[in-house]
Design a protein around this motif. Structure first.
Motif, mmCIF file in Angstrom:
data_model
loop_
_atom_site.group_PDB
_atom_site.id
_atom_site.type_symbol
_atom_site.label_atom_id
_atom_site.label_comp_id
_atom_site.label_asym_id
_atom_site.label_seq_id
_atom_site.Cartn_x
_atom_site.Cartn_y
_atom_site.Cartn_z
ATOM 1 N N LEU A 32 45.591 42.305 35.559
ATOM 2 C CA LEU A 32 45.086 41.772 36.829
ATOM 3 C C LEU A 32 43.753 41.067 36.578
ATOM 4 C CD1 LEU A 32 45.740 44.924 39.077
ATOM 5 C CD2 LEU A 32 47.344 43.119 38.401
ATOM 6 N N ILE A 33 43.524 39.995 37.314
ATOM 7 C CA ILE A 33 42.294 39.218 37.156
ATOM 8 C C ILE A 33 41.452 39.352 38.429
ATOM 9 C CG2 ILE A 33 41.299 36.932 36.752
ATOM 10 C CD1 ILE A 33 42.835 38.059 34.390
ATOM 11 N N GLY A 34 40.183 39.712 38.232
ATOM 12 C CA GLY A 34 39.267 39.842 39.353
ATOM 13 C C GLY A 34 38.066 38.926 39.197
ATOM 14 N N LYS A 35 37.512 38.491 40.331
ATOM 15 C CA LYS A 35 36.318 37.645 40.316
ATOM 16 C C LYS A 35 35.147 38.453 40.859
ATOM 17 C CE LYS A 35 34.535 33.127 41.634
ATOM 18 N NZ LYS A 35 34.824 31.829 42.282
ATOM 19 N N ILE A 36 34.017 38.406 40.152
ATOM 20 C CA ILE A 36 32.858 39.198 40.556
ATOM 21 C C ILE A 36 32.123 38.486 41.685
ATOM 22 C CG2 ILE A 36 30.683 40.219 39.770
ATOM 23 C CD1 ILE A 36 31.930 40.212 36.942
ATOM 24 N N GLU A 37 32.061 39.112 42.831
ATOM 25 C CA GLU A 37 31.420 38.514 44.002
ATOM 26 C C GLU A 37 29.952 38.861 44.117
ATOM 27 O OE1 GLU A 37 33.376 39.142 47.688
ATOM 28 O OE2 GLU A 37 34.862 37.572 47.286
ATOM 29 N N SER A 38 29.572 40.037 43.676
ATOM 30 C CA SER A 38 28.161 40.426 43.752
ATOM 31 C C SER A 38 27.926 41.606 42.805
ATOM 32 C CB SER A 38 27.772 40.819 45.179
ATOM 33 O OG SER A 38 28.517 41.942 45.617
ATOM 34 N N GLU A 39 26.646 41.910 42.585
ATOM 35 C CA GLU A 39 26.307 43.066 41.756
ATOM 36 C C GLU A 39 24.991 43.673 42.258
ATOM 37 O OE1 GLU A 39 24.693 42.427 37.781
ATOM 38 O OE2 GLU A 39 25.102 40.291 38.050
ATOM 39 N N VAL A 68 41.949 38.146 42.324
ATOM 40 C CA VAL A 68 42.334 36.767 42.608
ATOM 41 C C VAL A 68 43.703 36.411 42.045
ATOM 42 C CG1 VAL A 68 39.972 35.915 42.809
ATOM 43 C CG2 VAL A 68 41.089 35.953 40.557
ATOM 44 N N GLY A 69 44.221 37.203 41.110
ATOM 45 C CA GLY A 69 45.527 36.875 40.551
ATOM 46 C C GLY A 69 45.878 37.778 39.393
ATOM 47 N N PHE A 70 46.840 37.320 38.608
ATOM 48 C CA PHE A 70 47.307 38.122 37.468
ATOM 49 C C PHE A 70 47.858 37.186 36.408
ATOM 50 C CE2 PHE A 70 50.716 37.572 40.476
ATOM 51 C CZ PHE A 70 51.827 37.270 39.706
ATOM 52 N N ILE A 71 47.956 37.710 35.201
ATOM 53 C CA ILE A 71 48.525 36.932 34.100
ATOM 54 C C ILE A 71 49.990 37.314 33.961
ATOM 55 C CG2 ILE A 71 48.480 36.525 31.608
ATOM 56 C CD1 ILE A 71 45.463 36.875 31.709
ATOM 57 N N ASN A 72 50.839 36.324 34.104
ATOM 58 C CA ASN A 72 52.279 36.544 34.049
ATOM 59 C C ASN A 72 52.788 36.184 32.655
ATOM 60 O OD1 ASN A 72 54.810 37.167 35.326
ATOM 61 N ND2 ASN A 72 55.277 34.969 35.266
ATOM 62 N N SER A 73 53.565 37.087 32.063
ATOM 63 C CA SER A 73 54.102 36.847 30.714
ATOM 64 C C SER A 73 55.612 36.747 30.795
ATOM 65 C CB SER A 73 53.698 37.980 29.764
ATOM 66 O OG SER A 73 52.291 38.054 29.648
ATOM 67 N N GLU A 74 56.131 35.563 30.475
ATOM 68 C CA GLU A 74 57.579 35.356 30.448
ATOM 69 C C GLU A 74 57.924 34.491 29.255
ATOM 70 O OE1 GLU A 74 59.003 33.712 34.075
ATOM 71 O OE2 GLU A 74 58.546 35.488 35.279
ATOM 72 N N ASN A 75 58.943 34.890 28.522
ATOM 73 C CA ASN A 75 59.405 34.128 27.354
ATOM 74 C C ASN A 75 58.257 33.839 26.379
ATOM 75 O OD1 ASN A 75 61.996 33.982 28.546
ATOM 76 N ND2 ASN A 75 61.362 32.186 29.738
ATOM 77 N N ASN A 76 57.448 34.875 26.184
ATOM 78 C CA ASN A 76 56.305 34.772 25.266
ATOM 79 C C ASN A 76 55.297 33.698 25.678
ATOM 80 O OD1 ASN A 76 57.271 36.807 23.522
ATOM 81 N ND2 ASN A 76 58.650 35.321 22.513
ATOM 82 N N GLN A 77 55.371 33.293 26.957
ATOM 83 C CA GLN A 77 54.423 32.322 27.494
ATOM 84 C C GLN A 77 53.578 32.996 28.578
ATOM 85 O OE1 GLN A 77 53.862 29.062 26.673
ATOM 86 N NE2 GLN A 77 55.344 29.205 24.994
ATOM 87 N N LYS A 78 52.279 32.844 28.447
ATOM 88 C CA LYS A 78 51.396 33.431 29.444
ATOM 89 C C LYS A 78 50.958 32.363 30.447
ATOM 90 C CE LYS A 78 49.496 37.419 27.025
ATOM 91 N NZ LYS A 78 48.250 38.167 26.709
ATOM 92 N N GLU A 79 50.888 32.790 31.720
ATOM 93 C CA GLU A 79 50.500 31.854 32.780
ATOM 94 C C GLU A 79 49.735 32.611 33.851
ATOM 95 O OE1 GLU A 79 52.652 28.700 35.868
ATOM 96 O OE2 GLU A 79 53.841 30.112 34.693
ATOM 97 N N SER A 577 45.477 22.058 44.367
ATOM 98 C CA SER A 577 45.583 21.615 42.976
ATOM 99 C C SER A 577 44.901 22.570 42.010
ATOM 100 C CB SER A 577 44.978 20.216 42.820
ATOM 101 O OG SER A 577 43.602 20.239 43.127
ATOM 102 N N ALA A 578 44.075 23.494 42.537
ATOM 103 C CA ALA A 578 43.391 24.487 41.697
ATOM 104 C C ALA A 578 43.831 25.875 42.144
ATOM 105 C CB ALA A 578 41.875 24.347 41.819
ATOM 106 N N ASP A 579 44.125 26.727 41.181
ATOM 107 C CA ASP A 579 44.602 28.066 41.530
ATOM 108 C C ASP A 579 43.506 28.916 42.171
ATOM 109 O OD1 ASP A 579 47.215 27.658 40.609
ATOM 110 O OD2 ASP A 579 46.587 28.016 38.539
ATOM 111 N N LEU A 580 42.267 28.604 41.873
ATOM 112 C CA LEU A 580 41.152 29.319 42.481
ATOM 113 C C LEU A 580 39.931 28.397 42.484
ATOM 114 C CD1 LEU A 580 39.581 30.074 39.643
ATOM 115 C CD2 LEU A 580 41.147 32.012 39.681
#
Length: 609
Positions: A32-39, A68-79, A577-580
């Protein structure tokens, strides 16, 4: 635990966690991918300091992270995929992103897609930002930012890259059309010091340029567009209750629709009506003068017909108060080969009609009308005004100002537009229209509306799914302002309806809008919220920032809060056009292609050296 911006890991430099950066949360095999909003930091007060080897360890650094999203692995391809797939569990471990993962998150175009490079990440200039052509240009685009923040540069960069990629493709020139409305002359080609022309976005061989207001360049508009009652009402600032219905009557007047209609015969009939049948001295003499004065003023270069008619009326026509009739003075009788009594009282209306035609109508026959459709449109409005006025069907107090505005505004339009049956007869698919030299602000605001509607309606009628139209408007607040008090409500409503239709329905017909403005708060929320992709440069005004926060759904908290502190040339890219949302630095354009909008360097012109 490392308080450094970058870390060395296995010989690679990787970005450390900070506000605005990303981290990976491992949940089993899911990434899973997270974006840091504050600290923030928090002191551990529950345990004694003796439990820590170093007092610094009592300070805990807390990060607030949004998924914000996740890394999907299919057919040895990451997206990277945007959105939620799973939620993390307590004690799931967090990791810094390695170089490949970091680039994967910022890869917005697939390997199989056509893409153009806009710039790089602001804080990681080694990571290029490429956008898919389909996702970017088959969408409505908004570019916003304060003056000097780089919005015009971004607009030029986006389209320069597109044209550079496709300009030599025959299908691109055939199936794509770009129209750029330029209010400040930033995208037309001024001469350089060596006498050459800058290319600005695109070479001259691939584009048409219209620099309106210099009396040399005229933009082609269809007769149907300029005779539209809605457009004319806005152009002439016609009142809704009285003047607009009059304009409607002009272009629905059956006599004017007749193919054999003769303007000179119509004028003659009006003169006979005034002098013979109305028998009104005050009406006749005054209206005759006004009629020919207005006909004379319809000519762009002036005409001497008014002076000739005025001399004739003054010398050879008089009025008998006791009979309430006009008659020709005695000196005129010899000009007609017809015997009649020289006693003026014996004149009949038929006699007067006969003698009147001989000298007076000869002057009218000498009139050489300009072979220009704008001239005839103006003349129709003037003649219909006098037709209705003489017949008593018109109140001059209400319609007279419209007639005067018609003459004045059409005189200016003569140097700006021309009526053409084929407005798209050009082998070049890019048209740049500069309005910088137009001095009349009302025309400068209405003309872009006419042009945009002309292109939109023409494209819509074709209904060809393979054809593409992109209307680009820089400084769009000039015509889409919702707060201006100088324009009528009719103008505001019609303008808003036109552009809202384009932005809501245009996609179905392959029509898309690109707008750039320094005042997003001045533009309709409906229009801003319907945009698909945003390039947001620095905004200082609170109302502008609030407008973006209220209407742009693609922004996260970190991106929104950074709007007021972006450096020049940097912008937040957000949308389909941009995922995030990402902060990018727009790449440089070659000097020959950049817009003509640089801030003046005062010291270069003030120092003697």
């Amino acid at each position: 635990m490392k308080n450094a911006s970058h870390l060395l890991h296995n010989g690679n430099v990787i970005k450390n966690v900070s506000v605005g950066s990303y981290l990976k949360i491992a949940k089993g095999f899911a990434e899973l991918i997270g974006k840091i909003e504050s600290e923030f930091i928090q002191e551990d007060k529950l345990n004694l300091s003796s439990n820590y080897s170093n007092s610094k360890n009592r300070i805990k650094r807390i990060l607030v992270v949004t998924l914000v999203g996740f890394i999907n692995s299919e057919n040895n391809q990451k997206e990277f995929k945007q959105g939620l797939k799973e939620l993390p569990l307590i004690e799931n471990e967090c990791y810094l992103l390695n170089e490949d993962e970091f680039e994967l998150i910022h890869k917005f175009a697939k390997d199989t897609e056509d893409a153009i490079q806009i710039g790089t990440l602001l804080n990681e200039t080694s990571v290029p930002i490429k956008l898919g052509v389909d996702r970017l240009f088959a969408s409505h685009i908004g570019i916003f930012g304060n003056t000097g923040s780089g919005k015009s540069y971004s607009l030029a960069k986006i389209y320069h890259e597109l044209f550079n990629k496709y300009k030599k493709e025959a299908k691109f020139r055939e199936n794509a059309k770009f129209v750029l409305i330029d209010f400040n002359g930033e995208y037309v080609n001024p001469k350089t010091d060596d006498g050459k022309y800058n290319k600005i976005i695109l070479e001259e061989e691939f584009k048409d340029e219209f620099i309106l207001g210099n009396k040399k360049s005229k933009f082609p508009i269809s007769k149907e567009s300029i005779e539209s009652v809605e457009i004319l009402s806005i152009l002439l600032d016609a009142t809704e209750k009285t003047q607009k219905p009059f304009l409607d009557s002009v272009f629905n007047y059956n006599i004017f629709k007749n193919e054999n209609f003769n303007f000179k015969n119509f004028i003659k009939e009006e003169i006979i009506e005034i002098l013979i049948f109305k028998k009104d001295k005050n009406l006749g003499v005054r209206v005759l003068f006004e009629l020919f004065k207005d006909i004379n003023d319809c000519f762009e270069q002036g005409s001497n017909i008014y002076e000739e008619i005025r001399k004739f009326i003054g010398k050879e026509i008089d009025f008998r108060t006791d009979e309430g009739k006009f008659y020709l003075k005695k000196g005129m009788l010899g000009r007609a080969n017809k015997s009649t009594s020289t006693d003026n009282k014996g004149y009949t209306e038929e006699n007067l009609d006969f003698y009147f035609k001989v000298p007076f109508f000869e002057l009218i026959d000498k009139i050489e009308f300009q072979q220009n459709e704008l001239f005839f449109i103006k003349l129709k409005i003037v003649l219909k005004y006098y037709k209705d006025y003489v017949s008593g069907n018109l109140n001059a107090e209400f319609i007279g100002p419209l007639k005067s505005r018609t003459i004045k505004i059409f005189r200016q339009l003569f140097y700006l537009i021309e009526i053409s049956n084929n407005t798209s007869n050009s082998s070049k698919n890019t048209t740049i229209i500069s309005l910088k030299n137009i001095t009349d602000q009302s025309i400068k605001k209405v003309l872009p509306l006419v042009i945009c509607k002309e292109f939109y309606d023409s494209h819509k009628k074709k209904n060809n799914k393979s054809k593409y139209l992109n209307i680009i408007i820089d400084e769009v607040h000039n015509i889409l302002s919702k707060n201006s008090i100088r324009e009528s409500e009719t103008w505001k409503d019609y303008r808003l309806e036109t552009f809202e239709e384009i932005i809501k329905e245009g996609r179905k017909f392959g029509v898309f809008l690109t707008i750039a403005s320094q005042r997003p708060s001045d533009i309709s929320d409906t229009i801003i919220s319907q945009l698909h992709n945003y390039f947001l440069h620095r905004l200082i005004n609170n109302k502008d920032i609030e407008a973006i926060g209220r209407t742009v759904s693609y922004l996260d908290k970190v991106s929104f809060e950074s709007l007021s502190i972006l450096p020049q040339g940097a912008c937040i890219l957000a949308g389909l056009s941009a995922d995030l949302p990402v902060v990018i630095k727009v790449d440089k354009i070659d000097d020959d292609y950049k817009p003509y909008n640089e801030t003046i360097q005062l010291t270069q012109h003030w120092n003697d050296e």
